[in-house]
Enzyme design. Sequence first.
Site, PDB file in Angstrom:
ATOM      1  CG  ASN A   1     -37.905  19.136   1.518  1.00 48.53           C
ATOM      2  OD1 ASN A   1     -39.194  18.922   2.089  1.00 48.53           O
ATOM      3  ND2 ASN A   1     -36.674  18.525   1.998  1.00 48.53           N
TER       4      ASN A   1
ATOM      5  CG  HIS B   1     -33.371  16.680  -3.977  1.00 42.38           C
ATOM      6  ND1 HIS B   1     -32.956  18.001  -4.074  1.00 42.38           N
ATOM      7  CD2 HIS B   1     -33.508  16.596  -2.394  1.00 42.38           C
ATOM      8  CE1 HIS B   1     -33.100  18.735  -2.900  1.00 42.38           C
ATOM      9  NE2 HIS B   1     -33.285  18.032  -2.028  1.00 42.38           N
TER      10      HIS B   1
HETATM   11  P1  5GP Z   1     -33.202  19.429   0.818  1.00 39.45           P
HETATM   12  O1  5GP Z   1     -33.154  19.760   2.237  1.00 39.45           O
HETATM   13  O2  5GP Z   1     -32.498  20.051  -0.255  1.00 39.45           O
HETATM   14  O3  5GP Z   1     -34.512  18.649   0.480  1.00 39.45           O
HETATM   15  O4  5GP Z   1     -32.203  17.897   0.870  1.00 39.45           O
HETATM   16  C1  5GP Z   1     -30.926  17.829   0.305  1.00 39.45           C
HETATM   17  C2  5GP Z   1     -30.395  16.499   1.012  1.00 39.45           C
HETATM   18  O5  5GP Z   1     -29.025  16.106   0.164  1.00 39.45           O
HETATM   19  C3  5GP Z   1     -30.149  16.319   2.501  1.00 39.45           C
HETATM   20  O6  5GP Z   1     -30.533  15.386   2.871  1.00 39.45           O
HETATM   21  C4  5GP Z   1     -28.486  15.991   2.520  1.00 39.45           C
HETATM   22  O7  5GP Z   1     -28.210  15.350   3.595  1.00 39.45           O
HETATM   23  C5  5GP Z   1     -28.211  15.678   1.061  1.00 39.45           C
HETATM   24  N1  5GP Z   1     -26.976  15.923   0.609  1.00 39.45           N
HETATM   25  C6  5GP Z   1     -26.362  17.122   0.469  1.00 39.45           C
HETATM   26  N2  5GP Z   1     -25.270  17.121   0.035  1.00 39.45           N
HETATM   27  C7  5GP Z   1     -24.898  15.805  -0.313  1.00 39.45           C
HETATM   28  C8  5GP Z   1     -23.941  15.011  -0.984  1.00 39.45           C
HETATM   29  O8  5GP Z   1     -22.797  15.550  -1.445  1.00 39.45           O
HETATM   30  N3  5GP Z   1     -24.144  13.696  -1.300  1.00 39.45           N
HETATM   31  C9  5GP Z   1     -25.316  13.167  -0.696  1.00 39.45           C
HETATM   32  N4  5GP Z   1     -25.109  11.543  -0.941  1.00 39.45           N
HETATM   33  N5  5GP Z   1     -25.991  13.619   0.070  1.00 39.45           N
HETATM   34  C10 5GP Z   1     -26.055  14.794   0.036  1.00 39.45           C
END
Ligand code: 5GP
Length: 116
Positions: A86, A99
């Site tokens: 994303n 990520h």
């Molecule tokens: P995005 O929406 O930015 O592509 O995804 C971010 C992802 O990071 C989400 O799926 C969320 O659950 C995960 N995430 C956010 N904060 C943390 C954290 O502190 N630890 C872990 N393991 N995952 C996280």
Amino acid sequence: MTDCVFCKIAQGEIPSGKAYEDDLVYAFHDIHPLRPTHILVIPKKHIASLAETTAADEPVLGRLLSVAQRLATENGSPEGFRAIINTGRIGGQEVPHLHLHIVGGATPVGPMLNKA
Ligand code: 5GP
Ligand code: ZN
């Protein structure tokens, strides 16, 4: 970057369910898994998003993808997986550190997107 949660995870300052680590990338289980297998692979150095990368980042970008198959296989998704990056507001990125999501499990993850 001091205030970045994923930088802190990569440096071990915030606990995570670590799945893999090498010189360029760190992988850990998503805290809110959307499928039985849901791993995030991140560059160890802070890169805000895929939109911020340059040709100089090709080694780490290649590594993000090259570890995906092994991580999926070792974490319950041996028959395939989906890789998602994303990016920015339109892409729905919530955490501003690049990520790669690896999602999968024993059953298909479903359609790629719902029609807007
Ligand atoms: P995005 O929406 O930015 O592509 O995804 C971010 C992802 O990071 C989400 O799926 C969320 O659950 C995960 N995430 C956010 N904060 C943390 C954290 O502190 N630890 C872990 N393991 N995952 C996280
Ligand atoms: Zn960061």
